[in-house]
Scaffold this motif. Structure first.
Motif, PDB file in Angstrom:
ATOM      1  N   GLY A 149       0.768  -1.404  -0.099  1.00 57.67           N
ATOM      2  CA  GLY A 149       0.087  -0.060  -0.041  1.00 57.67           C
ATOM      3  C   GLY A 149       0.775   1.246  -0.056  1.00 57.67           C
ATOM      4  N   ILE A 150       1.736   1.277  -0.700  1.00 59.26           N
ATOM      5  CA  ILE A 150       2.612   2.684  -0.754  1.00 59.26           C
ATOM      6  C   ILE A 150       2.188   3.506  -1.465  1.00 59.26           C
ATOM      7  CG2 ILE A 150       4.873   3.412  -1.749  1.00 59.26           C
ATOM      8  CD1 ILE A 150       6.116   0.546  -1.673  1.00 59.26           C
ATOM      9  N   ASP A 151       1.938   4.739  -0.937  1.00 63.76           N
ATOM     10  CA  ASP A 151       1.161   5.970  -1.251  1.00 63.76           C
ATOM     11  C   ASP A 151       2.032   6.476  -2.473  1.00 63.76           C
ATOM     12  OD1 ASP A 151      -0.729   8.085  -1.401  1.00 63.76           O
ATOM     13  OD2 ASP A 151       0.666   9.315  -0.317  1.00 63.76           O
ATOM     14  N   GLY A 152       1.168   6.527  -3.617  1.00 66.68           N
ATOM     15  CA  GLY A 152       1.563   7.007  -5.029  1.00 66.68           C
ATOM     16  C   GLY A 152       1.771   5.920  -6.076  1.00 66.68           C
ATOM     17  N   VAL A 153       1.512   4.397  -5.477  1.00 66.75           N
ATOM     18  CA  VAL A 153       1.866   3.476  -6.614  1.00 66.75           C
ATOM     19  C   VAL A 153       0.498   3.128  -7.061  1.00 66.75           C
ATOM     20  CG1 VAL A 153       2.364   1.101  -6.415  1.00 66.75           C
ATOM     21  CG2 VAL A 153       3.770   2.352  -5.411  1.00 66.75           C
ATOM     22  N   GLU A 154       0.145   3.166  -8.178  1.00 69.00           N
ATOM     23  CA  GLU A 154      -0.892   3.369  -8.639  1.00 69.00           C
ATOM     24  C   GLU A 154      -1.531   1.848  -9.466  1.00 69.00           C
ATOM     25  OE1 GLU A 154      -1.061   6.550 -11.245  1.00 69.00           O
ATOM     26  OE2 GLU A 154      -1.778   7.922  -9.779  1.00 69.00           O
ATOM     27  N   GLU A 155      -0.293   1.121  -9.837  1.00 65.40           N
ATOM     28  CA  GLU A 155      -0.494  -0.140 -10.315  1.00 65.40           C
ATOM     29  C   GLU A 155       0.540  -1.020 -10.404  1.00 65.40           C
ATOM     30  OE1 GLU A 155      -1.696  -1.864 -14.888  1.00 65.40           O
ATOM     31  OE2 GLU A 155      -1.078   0.195 -14.680  1.00 65.40           O
ATOM     32  N   CYS A 156       0.330  -2.463 -10.122  1.00 66.93           N
ATOM     33  CA  CYS A 156       1.655  -3.273 -10.034  1.00 66.93           C
ATOM     34  C   CYS A 156       1.070  -4.432 -10.843  1.00 66.93           C
ATOM     35  CB  CYS A 156       1.970  -3.989  -8.799  1.00 66.93           C
ATOM     36  SG  CYS A 156       2.177  -2.745  -7.283  1.00 66.93           S
ATOM     37  N   ALA A 157       1.659  -4.656 -12.332  1.00 63.38           N
ATOM     38  CA  ALA A 157       1.421  -5.539 -13.059  1.00 63.38           C
ATOM     39  C   ALA A 157       2.447  -6.836 -13.471  1.00 63.38           C
ATOM     40  CB  ALA A 157       0.980  -4.688 -14.434  1.00 63.38           C
TER      41      ALA A 157
ATOM     42  N   SER B  53       9.076  -9.986 -14.992  1.00 62.44           N
ATOM     43  CA  SER B  53       9.101  -8.634 -14.452  1.00 62.44           C
ATOM     44  C   SER B  53       7.989  -8.065 -13.688  1.00 62.44           C
ATOM     45  CB  SER B  53       9.727  -7.669 -15.596  1.00 62.44           C
ATOM     46  OG  SER B  53      10.760  -8.004 -16.032  1.00 62.44           O
ATOM     47  N   VAL B  54       7.966  -7.025 -13.151  1.00 55.23           N
ATOM     48  CA  VAL B  54       6.857  -6.327 -12.492  1.00 55.23           C
ATOM     49  C   VAL B  54       7.001  -4.922 -13.103  1.00 55.23           C
ATOM     50  CG1 VAL B  54       5.343  -5.729 -10.568  1.00 55.23           C
ATOM     51  CG2 VAL B  54       6.642  -7.966 -10.534  1.00 55.23           C
ATOM     52  N   PHE B  55       5.942  -4.488 -13.609  1.00 54.85           N
ATOM     53  CA  PHE B  55       5.739  -3.038 -14.089  1.00 54.85           C
ATOM     54  C   PHE B  55       4.777  -2.582 -12.948  1.00 54.85           C
ATOM     55  CE2 PHE B  55       3.190   0.450 -15.926  1.00 54.85           C
ATOM     56  CZ  PHE B  55       4.335   1.304 -16.260  1.00 54.85           C
ATOM     57  N   VAL B  56       5.452  -1.363 -12.454  1.00 54.68           N
ATOM     58  CA  VAL B  56       4.930  -0.413 -11.647  1.00 54.68           C
ATOM     59  C   VAL B  56       4.894   1.018 -11.745  1.00 54.68           C
ATOM     60  CG1 VAL B  56       5.026   0.322  -8.931  1.00 54.68           C
ATOM     61  CG2 VAL B  56       6.410  -1.864  -9.835  1.00 54.68           C
ATOM     62  N   ARG B  57       3.524   1.208 -11.878  1.00 57.67           N
ATOM     63  CA  ARG B  57       3.104   2.583 -12.469  1.00 57.67           C
ATOM     64  C   ARG B  57       2.854   3.503 -10.995  1.00 57.67           C
ATOM     65  NH1 ARG B  57      -1.835   4.899 -13.465  1.00 57.67           N
ATOM     66  NH2 ARG B  57      -2.909   2.752 -13.097  1.00 57.67           N
ATOM     67  N   PHE B  58       3.340   4.735 -11.069  1.00 59.54           N
ATOM     68  CA  PHE B  58       3.222   5.650  -9.985  1.00 59.54           C
ATOM     69  C   PHE B  58       2.972   6.912 -10.438  1.00 59.54           C
ATOM     70  CE2 PHE B  58       7.474   5.362 -11.340  1.00 59.54           C
ATOM     71  CZ  PHE B  58       8.113   7.072 -11.044  1.00 59.54           C
ATOM     72  N   ASP B  59       2.467   7.738  -9.268  1.00 62.41           N
ATOM     73  CA  ASP B  59       2.182   9.196  -9.592  1.00 62.41           C
ATOM     74  C   ASP B  59       3.556   9.857  -9.211  1.00 62.41           C
ATOM     75  OD1 ASP B  59       1.287  11.552  -9.625  1.00 62.41           O
ATOM     76  OD2 ASP B  59      -0.460  11.350  -8.379  1.00 62.41           O
ATOM     77  N   PRO B  60       4.031  10.660 -10.021  1.00 66.76           N
ATOM     78  CA  PRO B  60       5.287  11.193  -9.931  1.00 66.76           C
ATOM     79  C   PRO B  60       5.032  12.615  -9.094  1.00 66.76           C
ATOM     80  CG  PRO B  60       4.874  11.470 -12.103  1.00 66.76           C
ATOM     81  CD  PRO B  60       3.748  10.448 -11.652  1.00 66.76           C
TER      82      PRO B  60
ATOM     83  N   ARG C 114      12.672   7.615  -4.517  1.00 69.94           N
ATOM     84  CA  ARG C 114      12.022   7.161  -3.408  1.00 69.94           C
ATOM     85  C   ARG C 114      11.260   5.668  -3.533  1.00 69.94           C
ATOM     86  NH1 ARG C 114      12.173   6.470   1.895  1.00 69.94           N
ATOM     87  NH2 ARG C 114       9.972   6.417   2.920  1.00 69.94           N
ATOM     88  N   LEU C 115      10.651   5.578  -4.585  1.00 73.03           N
ATOM     89  CA  LEU C 115      10.119   4.187  -4.899  1.00 73.03           C
ATOM     90  C   LEU C 115      11.060   3.193  -5.077  1.00 73.03           C
ATOM     91  CD1 LEU C 115       7.781   2.515  -5.620  1.00 73.03           C
ATOM     92  CD2 LEU C 115       7.991   3.419  -7.854  1.00 73.03           C
ATOM     93  N   ALA C 116      12.281   3.378  -5.594  1.00 71.36           N
ATOM     94  CA  ALA C 116      13.126   2.398  -5.780  1.00 71.36           C
ATOM     95  C   ALA C 116      13.838   2.080  -4.566  1.00 71.36           C
ATOM     96  CB  ALA C 116      14.391   3.144  -6.608  1.00 71.36           C
ATOM     97  N   GLU C 117      13.817   3.033  -3.492  1.00 70.56           N
ATOM     98  CA  GLU C 117      14.463   2.700  -2.225  1.00 70.56           C
ATOM     99  C   GLU C 117      13.420   1.952  -1.461  1.00 70.56           C
ATOM    100  OE1 GLU C 117      15.151   5.077   1.935  1.00 70.56           O
ATOM    101  OE2 GLU C 117      14.876   6.279   0.135  1.00 70.56           O
ATOM    102  N   LEU C 118      12.369   2.127  -1.610  1.00 70.70           N
ATOM    103  CA  LEU C 118      11.001   1.216  -0.721  1.00 70.70           C
ATOM    104  C   LEU C 118      11.078  -0.204  -1.406  1.00 70.70           C
ATOM    105  CD1 LEU C 118       8.432   3.939  -0.602  1.00 70.70           C
ATOM    106  CD2 LEU C 118       9.626   3.301   1.208  1.00 70.70           C
ATOM    107  N   MET C 119      11.199  -0.154  -2.856  1.00 69.16           N
ATOM    108  CA  MET C 119      10.986  -1.402  -3.310  1.00 69.16           C
ATOM    109  C   MET C 119      12.402  -2.142  -3.136  1.00 69.16           C
ATOM    110  SD  MET C 119       9.187  -1.060  -7.105  1.00 69.16           S
ATOM    111  CE  MET C 119      10.369  -0.362  -7.772  1.00 69.16           C
ATOM    112  N   SER C 120      13.534  -1.768  -2.983  1.00 71.79           N
ATOM    113  CA  SER C 120      14.716  -2.327  -2.329  1.00 71.79           C
ATOM    114  C   SER C 120      14.646  -3.043  -1.157  1.00 71.79           C
ATOM    115  CB  SER C 120      15.913  -1.274  -2.755  1.00 71.79           C
ATOM    116  OG  SER C 120      16.270  -0.908  -3.865  1.00 71.79           O
ATOM    117  N   ARG C 121      13.984  -2.292  -0.249  1.00 70.20           N
ATOM    118  CA  ARG C 121      13.888  -2.665   0.921  1.00 70.20           C
ATOM    119  C   ARG C 121      13.019  -3.913   1.117  1.00 70.20           C
ATOM    120  NH1 ARG C 121      12.429   2.834   4.449  1.00 70.20           N
ATOM    121  NH2 ARG C 121      14.287   3.977   4.199  1.00 70.20           N
TER     122      ARG C 121
END
Length: 248
Positions: A48-56, A61-68, A75-82
């Motif tokens: 439920g990361i705020d700003g992530v709109e889609e995980c496909a 692979s996984v395509f992640v669409r976010f609201d820039p 920041r998204l890459a940091e959270l996904m790396s964790r």
């Protein structure tokens, strides 16, 4: 081509345009890489990361669409790396809510005229080919190319057969085709370079429904053989006689 990924393969996060990111778990299709993509997509969505709109999820692979405007790529890459560091995603449990779906299928006949050709390419006679295809329990690895259209696999090694060098002008909706250890079930009539080995009456794309795609990534499917007469009776059923069981 489709073996296990290198144990040293490290998931890679890449930018995909202004509002997308791609997390890749392998450089070739394999069961562990697809498992990782499915499991990570479900976990990222659940986070439920705020700003992530889609995980496909796709094949590996996984395509992640976010609201820039609300979440930057760094920041998204940091959270996904964790999240990636929490476990070995190639060995992760598959997401909950998956289903086993048994789909009645006519093999061969004029409905699926390339069964013999595909069987020869796989080094089998027709009976052996039908037994191999109809007993394989294949996973929906991704949905793509056309609305609701699944790529399913992996089949046994013998089915690592190439695509055709020419296109079939069109296969009908519900066509089951084979190549490179995968099956594709067509949601619409379309040209293809894959060999048409079976025919189902299943309607995969239902735009009038709240859930327009019948199959979901992670579902498992068995294409059970039926006679032509049974197939004709099933054509009036949108599910094509498919039976659904939960996977515990």
């Amino acid at each position: 081509m489709h073996g296990s990924p290198s144990p040293t393969f490290t998931p890679v996060i890449r930018s995909a345009g202004l509002s997308g990111a791609l997390v890749t778990f392998g450089d070739a299709l394999s069961e562990p890489a697809n498992r990782a993509a499915l499991a990570f997509a479900a976990a990222l969505e659940a986070a439920g990361i705020d700003g992530v709109e889609e995980c496909a999820p796709s094949l590996v692979s996984v395509f992640v669409r976010f609201d820039p405007l609300h979440l930057g790529f760094d920041r998204l890459a940091e959270l996904m790396s964790r999240l990636l560091a929490q476990q070995d995603w190639h060995a992760a449990p598959l997401p909950d809510g998956r289903r086993l779906i048994r789909v009645p299928t006519v093999y061969g006949t004029e409905l699926a005229p390339q069964l013999e050709e595909a069987a020869q390419a796989a080094g089998m006679d027709i009976d052996a080919a039908v037994k191999s295809l109809s007993t394989a329990r294949v996973r929906v690895q991704t949905i793509g190319f056309a609305p609701g259209q699944p790529y399913l696999g992996l089949l046994p090694d013998a089915w690592d057969i190439p695509r055709q060098t020419t296109l079939t002008r069109a296969v009908p909706e519900g066509a089951l085709v084979v190549a490179i250890r995968q099956l594709v079930l067509f949601s619409v009539s379309s040209p293809t370079g894959w060999r048409h080995v079976g025919q189902t009456a299943l309607r995969l794309f239902r735009p009038e429904s709240d859930t327009p795609f019948f199959l979901r990534p992670g579902d498992e499917v068995i294409f059970e053989p039926v006679t032509r007469e049974t197939f004709e009776r099933l054509k009036s059923d949108p599910d094509g006689g498919a039976r659904i069981e939960p996977i515990s």
